[in-house]
Enzyme design. Structure first.
Site, PDB file in Angstrom:
ATOM      1  N   VAL A 197      31.102 -57.707 -17.328  1.00  0.00           N
ATOM      2  CA  VAL A 197      30.608 -56.321 -17.362  1.00  0.00           C
ATOM      3  C   VAL A 197      31.747 -55.312 -17.473  1.00  0.00           C
ATOM      4  O   VAL A 197      32.882 -55.597 -17.087  1.00  0.00           O
ATOM      5  CB  VAL A 197      29.733 -55.965 -16.124  1.00  0.00           C
ATOM      6  CG1 VAL A 197      28.471 -56.800 -16.109  1.00  0.00           C
ATOM      7  CG2 VAL A 197      30.507 -56.128 -14.837  1.00  0.00           C
TER       8      VAL A 197
ATOM      9  N   GLY B 168      34.094 -53.982 -22.353  1.00  0.00           N
ATOM     10  CA  GLY B 168      34.144 -53.876 -23.813  1.00  0.00           C
ATOM     11  C   GLY B 168      33.456 -55.009 -24.559  1.00  0.00           C
ATOM     12  O   GLY B 168      33.598 -55.129 -25.767  1.00  0.00           O
ATOM     13  N   LEU B 169      32.696 -55.845 -23.850  1.00  0.00           N
ATOM     14  CA  LEU B 169      32.038 -56.956 -24.545  1.00  0.00           C
ATOM     15  C   LEU B 169      30.546 -56.701 -24.766  1.00  0.00           C
ATOM     16  O   LEU B 169      29.805 -57.613 -25.107  1.00  0.00           O
ATOM     17  CB  LEU B 169      32.249 -58.276 -23.794  1.00  0.00           C
ATOM     18  CG  LEU B 169      33.689 -58.806 -23.778  1.00  0.00           C
ATOM     19  CD1 LEU B 169      33.739 -60.207 -23.201  1.00  0.00           C
ATOM     20  CD2 LEU B 169      34.286 -58.841 -25.183  1.00  0.00           C
ATOM     21  N   GLY B 170      30.141 -55.475 -24.572  1.00  0.00           N
ATOM     22  CA  GLY B 170      28.754 -55.127 -24.925  1.00  0.00           C
ATOM     23  C   GLY B 170      27.718 -55.613 -23.939  1.00  0.00           C
ATOM     24  O   GLY B 170      26.537 -55.742 -24.290  1.00  0.00           O
ATOM     25  N   SER B 171      28.137 -55.844 -22.698  1.00  0.00           N
ATOM     26  CA  SER B 171      27.215 -56.414 -21.712  1.00  0.00           C
ATOM     27  C   SER B 171      25.953 -55.560 -21.511  1.00  0.00           C
ATOM     28  O   SER B 171      24.837 -56.088 -21.492  1.00  0.00           O
ATOM     29  CB  SER B 171      27.982 -56.616 -20.404  1.00  0.00           C
ATOM     30  OG  SER B 171      27.248 -56.216 -19.314  1.00  0.00           O
TER      31      SER B 171
ATOM     32  N   ASP C   2      27.696 -51.061 -30.480  1.00  0.00           N
ATOM     33  CA  ASP C   2      27.384 -52.161 -29.548  1.00  0.00           C
ATOM     34  C   ASP C   2      25.972 -52.682 -29.753  1.00  0.00           C
ATOM     35  O   ASP C   2      25.750 -53.880 -29.934  1.00  0.00           O
ATOM     36  CB  ASP C   2      27.465 -51.657 -28.094  1.00  0.00           C
ATOM     37  CG  ASP C   2      28.867 -51.710 -27.552  1.00  0.00           C
ATOM     38  OD1 ASP C   2      29.805 -51.576 -28.359  1.00  0.00           O
ATOM     39  OD2 ASP C   2      29.028 -51.873 -26.324  1.00  0.00           O
TER      40      ASP C   2
ATOM     41  N   ALA D 243      24.442 -53.336 -23.499  1.00  0.00           N
ATOM     42  CA  ALA D 243      23.540 -53.367 -24.659  1.00  0.00           C
ATOM     43  C   ALA D 243      22.855 -54.728 -24.767  1.00  0.00           C
ATOM     44  O   ALA D 243      21.667 -54.817 -25.103  1.00  0.00           O
ATOM     45  CB  ALA D 243      24.329 -53.062 -25.937  1.00  0.00           C
ATOM     46  N   ALA D 244      23.593 -55.804 -24.451  1.00  0.00           N
ATOM     47  CA  ALA D 244      23.015 -57.146 -24.567  1.00  0.00           C
ATOM     48  C   ALA D 244      21.923 -57.366 -23.527  1.00  0.00           C
ATOM     49  O   ALA D 244      20.886 -57.972 -23.822  1.00  0.00           O
ATOM     50  CB  ALA D 244      24.111 -58.202 -24.431  1.00  0.00           C
TER      51      ALA D 244
END
Ligand code: PMV
Length: 318
Positions: free
Chosen positions: A103, A106-109, A153, A111-112
């Site tokens: 979280v 920057g890994l798009g948590s 994202d 939005a995912a």
């Protein structure tokens, strides 16, 4: 109690390869899905005696009663927006959410997780939303937390494919001329994207001409990277990543931890490396190949990465 069918939905993480920050100002950016990490939502029948929708956020070890959550709670917002689009009341079910996406890094948590919830609830309602609708929902929820998200994202996690993205335009699918081996190193320092984005905005307000020149230079790198990606000219990508990172440094969104990981990756043989996403912490990415991936991974760990994800990206997602 009626036996209700279970339904589930999922969405991958993502990394931005090129163009973060400048994308907020209309320049293009390129991002790819990272399917090695996933957000998963499952809808199950309610337990006897249950009232209302129960959210079981496994990673946070939280059991939340949907009706008690404030409007701007990210999970509640995802449920509420999905139900609004479907034209239904929140069903009396148990919604379990799990995610292996780190979280605030920057890994798009975020939005995912929203995309997974939208997919699970819409499947449960018998009207599965398509990728475009899922992307729009995730965008709406991102806006609550993030102020002025560019939309990159939600687009990548909902479509699950590499994209060339320009704010306000339909995302263009990017076909890769060859697979791409990316190592993602986590500094372990979480950093809200919103702060970095508003600091860049302040910098731009103070010196618009100068900062716009940086944005334009990043945009040019993104266009060159697109051509290199499409033709499989992987050798051109490393230097472009390094150049892109130098501009991000000018925008003051790097950090000592990111710099340490980036230098270590390059010293260990990565052909390029840069921060990815909002910066100031979070993740960096390095371009690896089968000969140097192990050495670069070890160097990243040695330099303090709390986690290294190794991912190979293909045109169809990975
Ligand atoms: O930190 P992330 O992965 O959510 O990415 C933010 C990317 C920015 O360009 C800095 C902001 C945006 O909305 O595109």
């Amino acid at each position: 109690m009626p036996l209700l069918p279970a339904a589930s939905g999922q969405a991958p993480g993502k990394v931005i390869l090129f163009g973060e920050h400048a994308v907020v100002y209309g320049q293009p950016a390129i991002a790819v899905p990272v399917t090695d990490v996933q957000a998963i939502a499952e809808v199950e029948a309610s337990a006897p005696g249950q009232t209302g929708l129960l959210i079981d956020a496994r990673d946070l070890e939280q059991h939340l009663q949907f009706d008690d959550l404030p409007d701007d709670h990210p999970l509640a917002a995802a449920v509420r927006s999905t139900c609004r689009v479907l034209g239904i009341e929140a069903p009396t079910v148990r919604l379990t959410i799990r995610s292996t996406i780190p979280v605030a890094s920057g890994l798009g948590s975020g939005a995912a997780v929203t995309a997974a919830i939208a997919r699970a609830l819409s499947a449960y309602a018998g009207r599965p939303l398509d990728d475009a609708a899922v992307s729009e929902l995730a965008f709406e929820v991102e806006r609550i937390h993030h102020g002025t998200p560019s939309g990159i994202d939600n687009t990548v996690v909902a479509f699950g494919r590499p994209v060339y993205f320009v704010r306000g335009q339909p995302p263009e699918r990017l076909r890769l001329g060859g697979p791409l081996h990316i190592l993602i190193g986590d500094t372990g320092a979480s950093s809200p994207t919103k702060t970095a984005v508003s600091d860049v905005r302040r910098m731009w307000e103070r010196a618009p001409a100068q900062i716009e020149a940086v944005f334009r230079a990043i945009g040019e790198i993104v266009r060159q990277a697109r051509a290199a990606l499409e033709t499989g000219a992987v050798d051109r990508l490393g230097p472009l990543m390094n150049e892109n990172h130098a501009h991000l440094r000018t925008l003051e969104v790097s950090s000592p931890e990111l710099e340490r990981l980036i230098s270590a990756a390059v010293a260990a043989g990565a052909s390029g490396a840069k921060l990815s996403g909002g910066g100031r912490g979070g993740n960096m990415i390095a371009l690896a190949d089968s000969r140097n991936a192990e050495a670069v991974t070890a160097a990243l760990r040695q330099a303090g990465a709390v986690k290294v994800i190794s991912t190979v990206v293909h045109s169809e997602g990975n």
